[in-house]
Scaffold this motif. Structure first.
Motif, PDB file in Angstrom:
ATOM      1  N   ARG A  69       0.830  -1.204   0.000  1.00 60.68           N
ATOM      2  CA  ARG A  69       0.000   0.000   0.000  1.00 60.68           C
ATOM      3  C   ARG A  69       0.868   1.259   0.000  1.00 60.68           C
ATOM      4  N   GLN A  70       1.974   1.207   0.753  1.00 55.30           N
ATOM      5  CA  GLN A  70       2.852   2.370   0.772  1.00 55.30           C
ATOM      6  C   GLN A  70       3.499   2.570  -0.590  1.00 55.30           C
ATOM      7  N   ARG A  71       3.794   1.477  -1.281  1.00 55.63           N
ATOM      8  CA  ARG A  71       4.347   1.606  -2.634  1.00 55.63           C
ATOM      9  C   ARG A  71       3.324   2.237  -3.578  1.00 55.63           C
ATOM     10  N   VAL A  72       2.058   1.879  -3.406  1.00 51.21           N
ATOM     11  CA  VAL A  72       1.020   2.483  -4.248  1.00 51.21           C
ATOM     12  C   VAL A  72       0.956   3.990  -3.989  1.00 51.21           C
ATOM     13  N   ALA A  73       1.039   4.376  -2.709  1.00 46.05           N
ATOM     14  CA  ALA A  73       1.043   5.808  -2.378  1.00 46.05           C
ATOM     15  C   ALA A  73       2.241   6.502  -3.009  1.00 46.05           C
ATOM     16  N   MET A  74       3.390   5.819  -3.010  1.00 45.83           N
ATOM     17  CA  MET A  74       4.566   6.368  -3.677  1.00 45.83           C
ATOM     18  C   MET A  74       4.342   6.464  -5.189  1.00 45.83           C
ATOM     19  N   GLY A  75       3.725   5.424  -5.751  1.00 48.81           N
ATOM     20  CA  GLY A  75       3.467   5.421  -7.186  1.00 48.81           C
ATOM     21  C   GLY A  75       2.547   6.553  -7.604  1.00 48.81           C
ATOM     22  N   ARG A  76       1.560   6.854  -6.764  1.00 43.46           N
ATOM     23  CA  ARG A  76       0.640   7.955  -7.054  1.00 43.46           C
ATOM     24  C   ARG A  76       1.403   9.279  -7.144  1.00 43.46           C
ATOM     25  N   ALA A  77       2.453   9.423  -6.314  1.00 42.37           N
ATOM     26  CA  ALA A  77       3.279  10.631  -6.376  1.00 42.37           C
ATOM     27  C   ALA A  77       4.182  10.621  -7.609  1.00 42.37           C
ATOM     28  N   ILE A  78       4.739   9.459  -7.922  1.00 45.08           N
ATOM     29  CA  ILE A  78       5.698   9.360  -9.032  1.00 45.08           C
ATOM     30  C   ILE A  78       5.051   9.699 -10.374  1.00 45.08           C
ATOM     31  N   VAL A  79       3.816   9.201 -10.595  1.00 46.13           N
ATOM     32  CA  VAL A  79       3.200   9.383 -11.920  1.00 46.13           C
ATOM     33  C   VAL A  79       2.940  10.853 -12.230  1.00 46.13           C
ATOM     34  N   ARG A  80       2.868  11.684 -11.204  1.00 45.35           N
ATOM     35  CA  ARG A  80       2.607  13.102 -11.427  1.00 45.35           C
ATOM     36  C   ARG A  80       3.824  13.832 -11.981  1.00 45.35           C
ATOM     37  N   GLN A  81       4.998  13.219 -11.836  1.00 42.09           N
ATOM     38  CA  GLN A  81       6.257  13.842 -12.284  1.00 42.09           C
ATOM     39  C   GLN A  81       6.364  15.268 -11.731  1.00 42.09           C
ATOM     40  N   PRO A  82       6.293  15.409 -10.397  1.00 44.32           N
ATOM     41  CA  PRO A  82       6.256  16.736  -9.781  1.00 44.32           C
ATOM     42  C   PRO A  82       7.634  17.368  -9.693  1.00 44.32           C
ATOM     43  N   LYS A  83       7.642  18.638  -9.270  1.00 50.39           N
ATOM     44  CA  LYS A  83       8.908  19.323  -9.043  1.00 50.39           C
ATOM     45  C   LYS A  83       9.597  18.808  -7.782  1.00 50.39           C
ATOM     46  N   ALA A  84       8.792  18.334  -6.815  1.00 51.27           N
ATOM     47  CA  ALA A  84       9.370  17.857  -5.551  1.00 51.27           C
ATOM     48  C   ALA A  84       8.428  16.857  -4.898  1.00 51.27           C
ATOM     49  N   PHE A  85       9.028  15.906  -4.154  1.00 46.45           N
ATOM     50  CA  PHE A  85       8.270  14.993  -3.301  1.00 46.45           C
ATOM     51  C   PHE A  85       8.332  15.522  -1.868  1.00 46.45           C
ATOM     52  N   LEU A  86       7.214  15.471  -1.169  1.00 51.50           N
ATOM     53  CA  LEU A  86       7.153  15.770   0.256  1.00 51.50           C
ATOM     54  C   LEU A  86       6.614  14.529   0.954  1.00 51.50           C
ATOM     55  N   MET A  87       7.351  14.018   1.941  1.00 54.65           N
ATOM     56  CA  MET A  87       6.946  12.788   2.625  1.00 54.65           C
ATOM     57  C   MET A  87       6.855  13.041   4.119  1.00 54.65           C
ATOM     58  N   ASP A  88       5.680  12.801   4.680  1.00 59.14           N
ATOM     59  CA  ASP A  88       5.435  13.064   6.101  1.00 59.14           C
ATOM     60  C   ASP A  88       5.301  11.750   6.859  1.00 59.14           C
ATOM     61  N   GLU A  89       6.411  11.288   7.461  1.00 62.54           N
ATOM     62  CA  GLU A  89       6.471  10.045   8.228  1.00 62.54           C
ATOM     63  C   GLU A  89       5.776   8.898   7.499  1.00 62.54           C
ATOM     64  N   PRO A  90       6.169   8.609   6.258  1.00 69.39           N
ATOM     65  CA  PRO A  90       5.433   7.615   5.461  1.00 69.39           C
ATOM     66  C   PRO A  90       5.565   6.181   5.956  1.00 69.39           C
ATOM     67  N   LEU A  91       6.544   5.906   6.819  1.00 66.11           N
ATOM     68  CA  LEU A  91       6.778   4.517   7.234  1.00 66.11           C
ATOM     69  C   LEU A  91       6.309   4.219   8.650  1.00 66.11           C
ATOM     70  N   SER A  92       5.713   5.186   9.320  1.00 66.67           N
ATOM     71  CA  SER A  92       5.415   5.006  10.748  1.00 66.67           C
ATOM     72  C   SER A  92       4.341   3.957  11.010  1.00 66.67           C
ATOM     73  N   ASN A  93       3.541   3.612  10.004  1.00 69.24           N
ATOM     74  CA  ASN A  93       2.497   2.596  10.203  1.00 69.24           C
ATOM     75  C   ASN A  93       2.971   1.175   9.899  1.00 69.24           C
ATOM     76  N   LEU A  94       4.234   1.034   9.520  1.00 70.33           N
ATOM     77  CA  LEU A  94       4.759  -0.282   9.161  1.00 70.33           C
ATOM     78  C   LEU A  94       5.477  -0.914  10.339  1.00 70.33           C
ATOM     79  N   ASP A  95       5.565  -2.253  10.346  1.00 71.59           N
ATOM     80  CA  ASP A  95       6.307  -2.911  11.418  1.00 71.59           C
ATOM     81  C   ASP A  95       7.801  -2.685  11.214  1.00 71.59           C
ATOM     82  N   ALA A  96       8.585  -2.998  12.249  1.00 66.51           N
ATOM     83  CA  ALA A  96      10.002  -2.634  12.272  1.00 66.51           C
ATOM     84  C   ALA A  96      10.775  -3.223  11.096  1.00 66.51           C
ATOM     85  N   LYS A  97      10.549  -4.505  10.791  1.00 63.67           N
ATOM     86  CA  LYS A  97      11.295  -5.158   9.711  1.00 63.67           C
ATOM     87  C   LYS A  97      10.963  -4.521   8.365  1.00 63.67           C
ATOM     88  N   LEU A  98       9.678  -4.241   8.138  1.00 61.15           N
ATOM     89  CA  LEU A  98       9.259  -3.648   6.873  1.00 61.15           C
ATOM     90  C   LEU A  98       9.750  -2.206   6.750  1.00 61.15           C
TER      91      LEU A  98
END
Length: 396
Positions: free
Chosen positions: A140-169
């Motif tokens: 799901r996090q990769r899909v969220a990343m993909g949604r940002a990538i397809v826009r080909q923006p000037k910049a990515f902004l990421m706000d604690e994108p991994l905090s909902n994942l377990d430690a290993k992931l």
């Protein structure tokens, strides 16, 4: 792609709370910069101002060479990845990734091409027709990343994108995001409270405390050359051991009186790095000692004797030994903020009341010392850090 520049940016809320103080920071075109700091330090507020989700009270924000203070989020041409994946449950992965392009009336063939390209980059080709509920947290996090990538923006902004994942992931996704940013070369600002994430991902790390930028540098520079007590105490896991000790003359050199009859020599490399310590002979200073720089087999003239072992952590590749010392801790707002944990700070206050504090030494694995036993250690004399005990500034 474009640079992002904040010039003396301030954020004051209607109730008078001053969240960001004169923040000046430039993220170069293609650079990956991490904003890190304890809870409530203003890092997410700063990111939201760049995104256009928070108004700027004072100062200027430039994306490229254009001042964008009054532009809407859409007009700024940035893409944001949030802590929550914010995926539409009724849409497939492909539909989620291409939705923003559909809204902007991008031709269907181009949407499909961009979505397929992003899916290949993210390893999502086999999941394009699935709904989010059929995906793992990492997917799901990769899909969220993909949604940002397809826009080909000037910049990515990421706000604690991994905090909902377990430690290993989280560890796996850290590596994937860093590799992805390097491959795409998109200017990226990434917010986290996890300083391990900060140290392993970014080109530079900006450390914030109470809305003030304390230091911005490459991760290893922050670790080895902190500008102040707050950065020294916040960056590192386990944290740097910090306390108060006396600088004394010992022969032709300097040493630290550890308060229990033991002295540790200060190497010339430490003096060269912190020349202000040479002016503090006979005075107390704040001293920093990284856990990995303790010596399990001390040498003559470099011995810290009779330290009681309070805890031993066997971690496979390393051994952490917690030692009771007579070194007074630093009780200050800097330390409370660096610990980012009221319970831990209260424990430090309790240790202070008992006349010392616990230090942590990191050794290679071996026969662990017994809890309650007394041991002697040394310290690498070229690896001390020195700070003014009152101002918290490094004695550079």
């Amino acid at each position: 792609m474009a640079s992002v520049e904040m010039k003396n940016v301030n954020k004051v809320y209607p109730d008078g709370y001053h969240a960001i103080h004169d923040l000046s920071l430039t993220i170069e075109d293609g650079e990956f910069v991490i904003l890190v700091g304890p809870s409530g330090c203003g890092k997410s507020t700063a990111l939201r101002m760049v995104a256009g989700l928070e108004e700027i009270t004072a100062g200027e924000l430039l994306i490229g060479d254009e001042v964008v203070n009054d532009k809407t989020p859409k007009e700024r041409d940035i893409a944001m990845v949030f802590q929550s994946y914010a995926l539409y449950p009724h849409m497939t992965v492909a539909e989620n990734m291409g939705f923003s392009l559909k809204l902007s009336k991008t031709p269907k063939s181009e949407i499909e091409a961009r979505v397929n390209d992003a899916a290949e980059i993210l390893g999502l080709e086999e999941h394009l027709n699935r709904k989010p509920k059929a995906l793992s947290g990492g997917q799901r996090q990769r899909v969220a990343m993909g949604r940002a990538i397809v826009r080909q923006p000037k910049a990515f902004l990421m706000d604690e994108p991994l905090s909902n994942l377990d430690a290993k992931l989280r560890v796996q996704m850290r590596a994937e995001i860093a590799a992805l940013q390097n491959r795409l070369g998109v200017t990226t600002i990434y917010v986290t409270h996890d300083q391990v994430e900060a140290m392993t991902m970014g080109d530079r790390v900006a450390v914030l405390k109470f809305g003030v930028l304390m230091q911005v540098d490459a991760p290893q520079v922050l670790y080895e050359n902190p500008d102040n007590l707050f950065v020294a105490g916040f960056i590192g896991s386990p944290a740097m051991n910090l306390g108060i000790a006396d600088v004394v003359q010992e022969g032709d050199g300097l040493a630290l009186d550890m308060g229990d009859g033991s002295t540790l020599p200060i190497g010339q490399a430490s003096v060269d790095k912190y020349p202000g310590v040479a002016e503090r002979v006979g005075q107390r200073v704040a001293v920093g000692m990284r856990p990995e720089h303790f010596l399990r087999e001390p040498e003559a003239g470099n011995r810290w004797d009779d330290l009681e072992v309070e805890l031993v952590e066997m971690l496979g590749a390393e051994m952490l030994v917690h030692l009771k010392t007579s070194v007074p801790p630093i009780i200050s707002d800097d330390m409370r903020a660096a610990l980012d944990d009221d319970d831990a700070f209260e424990e430090l206050e309790r240790q202070a009341a008992s006349g010392g504090q616990q230090f942590v030494a990191r050794f290679e694995p071996g026969a662990p010392p017994k809890i309650g036993s007394q041991i002697s250690v040394g310290f690498r004399k070229d690896k001390f850090h020195f700070f003014d005990a009152d101002s918290g500034d490094a004695l550079k």
